[in-house]
Design an enzyme around this catalytic site. Sequence first.
Site, PDB file in Angstrom:
ATOM      1  N   ARG A 178      15.408  92.013 -25.924  1.00  0.00           N
ATOM      2  CA  ARG A 178      15.272  90.946 -26.929  1.00  0.00           C
ATOM      3  C   ARG A 178      14.156  89.977 -26.534  1.00  0.00           C
ATOM      4  NH1 ARG A 178      19.266  91.869 -30.435  1.00  0.00           N
ATOM      5  NH2 ARG A 178      21.093  92.893 -29.550  1.00  0.00           N
ATOM      6  N   ASP A 179      13.384  89.566 -27.537  1.00  0.00           N
ATOM      7  CA  ASP A 179      12.321  88.579 -27.314  1.00  0.00           C
ATOM      8  C   ASP A 179      12.953  87.234 -26.956  1.00  0.00           C
ATOM      9  OD1 ASP A 179       9.101  88.430 -28.515  1.00  0.00           O
ATOM     10  OD2 ASP A 179      10.147  86.589 -27.953  1.00  0.00           O
ATOM     11  N   HIS A 238       3.244  96.612 -26.636  1.00  0.00           N
ATOM     12  CA  HIS A 238       4.633  96.479 -27.084  1.00  0.00           C
ATOM     13  C   HIS A 238       4.695  96.449 -28.595  1.00  0.00           C
ATOM     14  CE1 HIS A 238       2.865  92.518 -26.289  1.00  0.00           C
ATOM     15  NE2 HIS A 238       3.557  92.083 -27.339  1.00  0.00           N
ATOM     16  N   MET A 239       5.814  96.945 -29.104  1.00  0.00           N
ATOM     17  CA  MET A 239       6.093  96.924 -30.538  1.00  0.00           C
ATOM     18  C   MET A 239       7.175  95.880 -30.785  1.00  0.00           C
ATOM     19  SD  MET A 239       7.690 100.057 -32.734  1.00  0.00           S
ATOM     20  CE  MET A 239       6.175 100.962 -33.017  1.00  0.00           C
ATOM     21  N   ASN A 279       0.580  93.729 -31.937  1.00  0.00           N
ATOM     22  CA  ASN A 279      -0.579  92.835 -31.854  1.00  0.00           C
ATOM     23  C   ASN A 279      -1.571  93.410 -30.850  1.00  0.00           C
ATOM     24  OD1 ASN A 279       0.550  90.924 -33.653  1.00  0.00           O
ATOM     25  ND2 ASN A 279       1.761  90.035 -31.998  1.00  0.00           N
ATOM     26  N   GLU A 339      -0.359  88.358 -26.474  1.00  0.00           N
ATOM     27  CA  GLU A 339      -0.227  87.444 -25.326  1.00  0.00           C
ATOM     28  C   GLU A 339       0.105  88.183 -24.041  1.00  0.00           C
ATOM     29  OE1 GLU A 339       2.765  84.716 -26.596  1.00  0.00           O
ATOM     30  OE2 GLU A 339       1.422  83.686 -27.998  1.00  0.00           O
ATOM     31  N   VAL A 340       0.862  89.251 -24.151  1.00  0.00           N
ATOM     32  CA  VAL A 340       1.248  90.020 -22.961  1.00  0.00           C
ATOM     33  C   VAL A 340       0.536  91.370 -23.021  1.00  0.00           C
ATOM     34  CG1 VAL A 340       3.142  91.005 -21.645  1.00  0.00           C
ATOM     35  CG2 VAL A 340       3.494  88.856 -22.885  1.00  0.00           C
TER      36      VAL A 340
HETATM   37  P1  AMP Z   1       2.534  89.282 -28.252  1.00  0.00           P
HETATM   38  O1  AMP Z   1       2.020  88.005 -28.817  1.00  0.00           O
HETATM   39  O2  AMP Z   1       2.540  90.416 -29.240  1.00  0.00           O
HETATM   40  O3  AMP Z   1       1.866  89.644 -26.942  1.00  0.00           O
HETATM   41  O4  AMP Z   1       4.078  89.025 -27.960  1.00  0.00           O
HETATM   42  C1  AMP Z   1       4.573  88.662 -26.711  1.00  0.00           C
HETATM   43  C2  AMP Z   1       6.029  88.340 -26.909  1.00  0.00           C
HETATM   44  O5  AMP Z   1       6.670  88.425 -25.661  1.00  0.00           O
HETATM   45  C3  AMP Z   1       6.303  86.938 -27.461  1.00  0.00           C
HETATM   46  O6  AMP Z   1       7.014  87.067 -28.690  1.00  0.00           O
HETATM   47  C4  AMP Z   1       7.147  86.288 -26.367  1.00  0.00           C
HETATM   48  O7  AMP Z   1       8.153  85.471 -26.902  1.00  0.00           O
HETATM   49  C5  AMP Z   1       7.717  87.497 -25.647  1.00  0.00           C
HETATM   50  N1  AMP Z   1       8.063  87.291 -24.252  1.00  0.00           N
HETATM   51  C6  AMP Z   1       7.289  86.754 -23.269  1.00  0.00           C
HETATM   52  N2  AMP Z   1       7.938  86.778 -22.091  1.00  0.00           N
HETATM   53  C7  AMP Z   1       9.142  87.371 -22.326  1.00  0.00           C
HETATM   54  C8  AMP Z   1      10.271  87.695 -21.507  1.00  0.00           C
HETATM   55  N3  AMP Z   1      10.296  87.409 -20.193  1.00  0.00           N
HETATM   56  N4  AMP Z   1      11.342  88.295 -22.089  1.00  0.00           N
HETATM   57  C9  AMP Z   1      11.334  88.570 -23.407  1.00  0.00           C
HETATM   58  N5  AMP Z   1      10.291  88.300 -24.230  1.00  0.00           N
HETATM   59  C10 AMP Z   1       9.224  87.706 -23.699  1.00  0.00           C
END
Ligand code: AMP
Length: 115
Positions: free
Chosen positions: A29-30, A100-101, A87, A95-96
Amino acid sequence: MADTIFGKIVRGEVEADVVYRDELVTAFRDINAQAPTHVLIVPNEAIPTAADVEPSHEPALGRLFTAARKIAEAEGIAEEGYRLIVNVRGHGGQEVFHLHMHLLGGKRLGRMLSG
Ligand code: AMP
């Protein structure tokens, strides 16, 4: 490539609310949920972005969709529908940098683009 928080979650080094795991993908879960169901599905092998995929990644990439289908059913949102988002890099809002989907659902989602 650099390790990320998602790599640590895949390896069990960082806690997460894992909802699905198999030999190719992990789903959790996010932490900043944007909908009643907001799950991230990641390949266990770290691929930085969708712009870096290779044919050798295809089994894991296909599994993202199969896992999404199973998770949506388990969450009870399959019938009503949901959204899958990937993204990519800066303009895509990534951001990460571990591909990921996003699986989002549980309510009627708004317009796809907000900016
Ligand atoms: P993106 O902008 O597509 O890279 O999405 C990154 C997502 O990762 C965001 O929706 C964050 O809320 C989520 N996120 C970051 N760190 C964690 C974590 N430790 N556990 C779960 N979700 C995370």
